[in-house]
Design a protein around this motif. Structure first.
Motif, PDB file in Angstrom:
ATOM      1  N   ILE A 173       0.833  -1.213   0.000  1.00  0.00           N
ATOM      2  CA  ILE A 173       0.000   0.000   0.000  1.00  0.00           C
ATOM      3  C   ILE A 173       0.867   1.263   0.000  1.00  0.00           C
ATOM      4  CG2 ILE A 173      -1.654   1.372   1.353  1.00  0.00           C
ATOM      5  CD1 ILE A 173      -2.838  -1.345   2.319  1.00  0.00           C
ATOM      6  N   ILE A 174       1.897   1.273   0.848  1.00  0.00           N
ATOM      7  CA  ILE A 174       2.776   2.445   0.946  1.00  0.00           C
ATOM      8  C   ILE A 174       3.457   2.710  -0.400  1.00  0.00           C
ATOM      9  CG2 ILE A 174       4.899   3.333   2.034  1.00  0.00           C
ATOM     10  CD1 ILE A 174       3.931   1.821   4.623  1.00  0.00           C
ATOM     11  N   LYS A 175       3.899   1.619  -1.066  1.00  0.00           N
ATOM     12  CA  LYS A 175       4.589   1.754  -2.354  1.00  0.00           C
ATOM     13  C   LYS A 175       3.637   2.200  -3.463  1.00  0.00           C
ATOM     14  CE  LYS A 175       8.562  -1.371  -2.001  1.00  0.00           C
ATOM     15  NZ  LYS A 175       9.079  -2.681  -2.404  1.00  0.00           N
ATOM     16  N   SER A 176       2.471   1.543  -3.547  1.00  0.00           N
ATOM     17  CA  SER A 176       1.563   1.778  -4.680  1.00  0.00           C
ATOM     18  C   SER A 176       0.603   2.943  -4.459  1.00  0.00           C
ATOM     19  CB  SER A 176       0.745   0.519  -4.966  1.00  0.00           C
ATOM     20  OG  SER A 176      -0.223   0.316  -3.957  1.00  0.00           O
ATOM     21  N   ARG A 177       0.315   3.237  -3.190  1.00  0.00           N
ATOM     22  CA  ARG A 177      -0.688   4.238  -2.814  1.00  0.00           C
ATOM     23  C   ARG A 177      -2.072   3.898  -3.387  1.00  0.00           C
ATOM     24  NH1 ARG A 177       2.272  10.154  -2.585  1.00  0.00           N
ATOM     25  NH2 ARG A 177       4.078   9.443  -1.406  1.00  0.00           N
ATOM     26  N   HIS A 178      -2.299   2.614  -3.543  1.00  0.00           N
ATOM     27  CA  HIS A 178      -3.596   2.146  -4.017  1.00  0.00           C
ATOM     28  C   HIS A 178      -4.182   1.122  -3.038  1.00  0.00           C
ATOM     29  CE1 HIS A 178      -2.491   3.709  -8.076  1.00  0.00           C
ATOM     30  NE2 HIS A 178      -3.768   4.002  -8.046  1.00  0.00           N
ATOM     31  N   THR A 179      -5.488   1.268  -2.785  1.00  0.00           N
ATOM     32  CA  THR A 179      -6.143   0.305  -1.885  1.00  0.00           C
ATOM     33  C   THR A 179      -7.501  -0.130  -2.451  1.00  0.00           C
ATOM     34  OG1 THR A 179      -7.261   2.059  -0.645  1.00  0.00           O
ATOM     35  CG2 THR A 179      -5.110   1.376   0.187  1.00  0.00           C
ATOM     36  N   LYS A 180      -7.736   0.203  -3.737  1.00  0.00           N
ATOM     37  CA  LYS A 180      -9.063  -0.009  -4.327  1.00  0.00           C
ATOM     38  C   LYS A 180      -9.577  -1.448  -4.163  1.00  0.00           C
ATOM     39  CE  LYS A 180      -9.639   0.226  -8.830  1.00  0.00           C
ATOM     40  NZ  LYS A 180     -10.461  -0.817  -9.438  1.00  0.00           N
ATOM     41  N   ASP A 181      -8.699  -2.428  -4.398  1.00  0.00           N
ATOM     42  CA  ASP A 181      -9.140  -3.827  -4.384  1.00  0.00           C
ATOM     43  C   ASP A 181      -9.273  -4.402  -2.971  1.00  0.00           C
ATOM     44  OD1 ASP A 181      -9.003  -3.631  -7.117  1.00  0.00           O
ATOM     45  OD2 ASP A 181      -6.982  -4.472  -7.233  1.00  0.00           O
ATOM     46  N   ILE A 182      -8.830  -3.634  -1.988  1.00  0.00           N
ATOM     47  CA  ILE A 182      -8.867  -4.131  -0.605  1.00  0.00           C
ATOM     48  C   ILE A 182     -10.210  -3.804   0.032  1.00  0.00           C
ATOM     49  CG2 ILE A 182      -7.846  -3.823   1.709  1.00  0.00           C
ATOM     50  CD1 ILE A 182      -5.164  -3.292   0.150  1.00  0.00           C
ATOM     51  N   SER A 183     -10.803  -4.799   0.684  1.00  0.00           N
ATOM     52  CA  SER A 183     -12.121  -4.637   1.294  1.00  0.00           C
ATOM     53  C   SER A 183     -12.038  -3.942   2.657  1.00  0.00           C
ATOM     54  CB  SER A 183     -12.777  -6.011   1.451  1.00  0.00           C
ATOM     55  OG  SER A 183     -13.871  -5.919   2.316  1.00  0.00           O
ATOM     56  N   LEU A 184     -12.708  -2.786   2.766  1.00  0.00           N
ATOM     57  CA  LEU A 184     -12.730  -2.076   4.048  1.00  0.00           C
ATOM     58  C   LEU A 184     -13.450  -2.886   5.140  1.00  0.00           C
ATOM     59  CD1 LEU A 184     -12.097   0.475   5.726  1.00  0.00           C
ATOM     60  CD2 LEU A 184     -14.222   1.470   4.859  1.00  0.00           C
ATOM     61  N   PRO A 185     -14.645  -3.469   4.856  1.00  0.00           N
ATOM     62  CA  PRO A 185     -15.297  -4.276   5.897  1.00  0.00           C
ATOM     63  C   PRO A 185     -14.398  -5.405   6.422  1.00  0.00           C
ATOM     64  CG  PRO A 185     -16.819  -3.898   4.084  1.00  0.00           C
ATOM     65  CD  PRO A 185     -15.485  -3.365   3.644  1.00  0.00           C
ATOM     66  N   THR A 186     -13.620  -6.006   5.513  1.00  0.00           N
ATOM     67  CA  THR A 186     -12.701  -7.072   5.942  1.00  0.00           C
ATOM     68  C   THR A 186     -11.692  -6.536   6.955  1.00  0.00           C
ATOM     69  OG1 THR A 186     -12.904  -8.429   3.955  1.00  0.00           O
ATOM     70  CG2 THR A 186     -10.802  -8.580   5.127  1.00  0.00           C
TER      71      THR A 186
END
Lengths: 83, 83
Positions: free
Chosen positions: B25-38
Protein backbone atom coordinates in the motif's frame (compact mmCIF):
# COMPACT_ATOMS: atom_id res chain seq x y z
CA UNK A 1 -18.40 -17.14 30.72
CA UNK A 2 -17.55 -13.56 29.62
CA UNK A 3 -14.28 -14.87 28.19
CA UNK A 4 -16.19 -17.40 26.09
CA UNK A 5 -18.53 -14.68 24.76
CA UNK A 6 -15.59 -12.41 23.86
CA UNK A 7 -13.68 -15.33 22.34
CA UNK A 8 -16.72 -16.41 20.33
CA UNK A 9 -17.30 -12.88 19.08
CA UNK A 10 -13.62 -12.58 18.10
CA UNK A 11 -13.86 -15.97 16.39
CA UNK A 12 -17.04 -15.04 14.51
CA UNK A 13 -15.53 -11.74 13.31
CA UNK A 14 -12.27 -13.39 12.27
CA UNK A 15 -14.00 -16.26 10.47
CA UNK A 16 -16.40 -13.99 8.61
CA UNK A 17 -13.93 -11.15 7.97
CA UNK A 18 -12.64 -12.55 4.67
CA UNK A 19 -16.11 -12.93 3.17
CA UNK A 20 -16.45 -9.24 2.08
CA UNK A 21 -12.97 -9.46 0.49
CA UNK A 22 -13.98 -12.60 -1.39
CA UNK A 23 -17.24 -11.02 -2.61
CA UNK A 24 -15.35 -7.89 -3.69
CA UNK A 25 -12.91 -9.98 -5.74
CA UNK A 26 -15.70 -12.02 -7.36
CA UNK A 27 -17.56 -8.83 -8.31
CA UNK A 28 -14.60 -6.74 -9.50
CA UNK A 29 -12.34 -9.53 -10.83
CA UNK A 30 -9.44 -7.44 -9.62
CA UNK A 31 -6.82 -8.40 -7.05
CA UNK A 32 -3.96 -6.06 -8.00
CA UNK A 33 -3.84 -4.19 -4.68
CA UNK A 34 -4.01 -7.38 -2.60
CA UNK A 35 -0.71 -8.74 -1.33
CA UNK A 36 -0.07 -12.39 -2.28
CA UNK A 37 2.56 -12.92 0.47
CA UNK A 38 0.00 -11.66 3.02
CA UNK A 39 -2.64 -14.14 1.89
CA UNK A 40 -0.17 -17.01 1.58
CA UNK A 41 1.00 -16.32 5.14
CA UNK A 42 -2.58 -16.17 6.45
CA UNK A 43 -3.37 -19.47 4.68
CA UNK A 44 -0.40 -21.29 6.24
CA UNK A 45 -1.02 -19.62 9.62
CA UNK A 46 -4.71 -20.65 9.65
CA UNK A 47 -3.65 -24.25 9.00
CA UNK A 48 -1.15 -24.10 11.90
CA UNK A 49 -3.73 -22.47 14.21
CA UNK A 50 -6.07 -25.40 13.54
CA UNK A 51 -3.35 -27.82 14.68
CA UNK A 52 -2.59 -25.63 17.71
CA UNK A 53 -6.32 -25.47 18.52
CA UNK A 54 -6.52 -29.26 18.32
CA UNK A 55 -3.65 -29.51 20.83
CA UNK A 56 -5.39 -27.04 23.16
CA UNK A 57 -8.76 -28.73 22.47
CA UNK A 58 -10.09 -25.22 21.97
CA UNK A 59 -13.12 -25.31 19.67
CA UNK A 60 -13.10 -21.51 19.22
CA UNK A 61 -9.57 -21.53 17.77
CA UNK A 62 -10.26 -24.61 15.63
CA UNK A 63 -13.56 -23.46 14.08
CA UNK A 64 -12.35 -19.91 13.39
CA UNK A 65 -9.31 -21.10 11.54
CA UNK A 66 -10.99 -23.84 9.54
CA UNK A 67 -13.36 -21.20 8.10
CA UNK A 68 -10.54 -18.65 7.68
CA UNK A 69 -8.40 -21.25 5.91
CA UNK A 70 -11.17 -22.00 3.39
CA UNK A 71 -11.82 -18.32 2.63
CA UNK A 72 -8.18 -17.29 2.27
CA UNK A 73 -7.35 -20.37 0.20
CA UNK A 74 -10.05 -19.36 -2.31
CA UNK A 75 -8.75 -15.75 -2.25
CA UNK A 76 -5.22 -17.01 -3.03
CA UNK A 77 -6.63 -18.99 -5.98
CA UNK A 78 -8.39 -15.84 -7.25
CA UNK A 79 -5.16 -13.89 -6.79
CA UNK A 80 -3.54 -16.23 -9.32
CA UNK A 81 -6.59 -16.14 -11.63
CA UNK A 82 -7.15 -12.35 -11.63
CA UNK A 83 -3.60 -11.00 -11.69
CA UNK B 1 6.40 -28.55 23.56
CA UNK B 2 5.47 -29.29 19.92
CA UNK B 3 2.18 -27.45 20.45
CA UNK B 4 4.09 -24.37 21.63
CA UNK B 5 6.36 -24.49 18.56
CA UNK B 6 3.37 -24.82 16.20
CA UNK B 7 1.47 -22.10 18.07
CA UNK B 8 4.47 -19.79 18.00
CA UNK B 9 4.97 -20.37 14.27
CA UNK B 10 1.27 -19.70 13.64
CA UNK B 11 1.52 -16.58 15.80
CA UNK B 12 4.64 -15.32 14.01
CA UNK B 13 3.06 -15.87 10.57
CA UNK B 14 -0.20 -14.21 11.60
CA UNK B 15 1.52 -11.24 13.21
CA UNK B 16 3.86 -10.65 10.28
CA UNK B 17 1.32 -11.49 7.53
CA UNK B 18 -0.02 -7.93 7.22
CA UNK B 19 3.44 -6.40 6.76
CA UNK B 20 3.69 -7.19 2.99
CA UNK B 21 0.19 -5.73 2.51
CA UNK B 22 1.19 -2.57 4.35
CA UNK B 23 4.39 -2.22 2.31
CA UNK B 24 2.44 -2.78 -0.93
CA UNK B 25 0.00 0.00 0.00
CA UNK B 26 2.78 2.45 0.95
CA UNK B 27 4.59 1.75 -2.35
CA UNK B 28 1.56 1.78 -4.68
CA UNK B 29 -0.69 4.24 -2.81
CA UNK B 30 -3.60 2.15 -4.02
CA UNK B 31 -6.14 0.30 -1.89
CA UNK B 32 -9.06 -0.01 -4.33
CA UNK B 33 -9.14 -3.83 -4.38
CA UNK B 34 -8.87 -4.13 -0.61
CA UNK B 35 -12.12 -4.64 1.29
CA UNK B 36 -12.73 -2.08 4.05
CA UNK B 37 -15.30 -4.28 5.90
CA UNK B 38 -12.70 -7.07 5.94
CA UNK B 39 -10.05 -4.87 7.52
CA UNK B 40 -12.48 -3.26 9.95
CA UNK B 41 -13.59 -6.73 11.07
CA UNK B 42 -9.98 -7.90 11.48
CA UNK B 43 -9.18 -4.76 13.53
CA UNK B 44 -12.09 -5.31 15.93
CA UNK B 45 -11.42 -9.06 16.05
CA UNK B 46 -7.73 -8.56 16.90
CA UNK B 47 -8.75 -6.28 19.79
CA UNK B 48 -11.18 -8.91 21.08
CA UNK B 49 -8.57 -11.69 20.70
CA UNK B 50 -6.20 -9.68 22.90
CA UNK B 51 -8.88 -9.55 25.62
CA UNK B 52 -9.60 -13.28 25.16
CA UNK B 53 -5.85 -14.00 25.33
CA UNK B 54 -5.60 -12.01 28.56
CA UNK B 55 -8.40 -14.14 30.05
CA UNK B 56 -6.65 -17.35 28.95
CA UNK B 57 -3.28 -15.87 30.03
CA UNK B 58 -2.00 -17.12 26.68
CA UNK B 59 0.98 -15.01 25.58
CA UNK B 60 0.89 -16.43 22.04
CA UNK B 61 -2.67 -15.19 21.44
CA UNK B 62 -1.98 -11.82 23.10
CA UNK B 63 1.27 -10.98 21.29
CA UNK B 64 -0.01 -12.08 17.86
CA UNK B 65 -3.07 -9.92 18.10
CA UNK B 66 -1.40 -6.83 19.50
CA UNK B 67 0.90 -6.81 16.45
CA UNK B 68 -1.96 -7.69 14.07
CA UNK B 69 -4.11 -4.92 15.54
CA UNK B 70 -1.39 -2.31 14.95
CA UNK B 71 -0.79 -3.39 11.34
CA UNK B 72 -4.46 -3.62 10.34
CA UNK B 73 -5.29 -0.35 12.08
CA UNK B 74 -2.68 1.41 9.94
CA UNK B 75 -4.01 -0.37 6.82
CA UNK B 76 -7.55 0.87 7.64
CA UNK B 77 -6.17 4.43 7.94
CA UNK B 78 -4.47 4.06 4.53
CA UNK B 79 -7.72 2.66 3.10
CA UNK B 80 -9.36 6.00 3.99
CA UNK B 81 -6.38 8.02 2.76
CA UNK B 82 -5.87 6.25 -0.60
CA UNK B 83 -9.42 5.58 -1.72
Amino acid sequence: MLATIIGSLAAFLTASSQLPQLIKIIKSRHTKDISLPTYLAITIAAFLWVIYGLYLQNLIIISTNVVTFLFVFVIVCFKFKYK
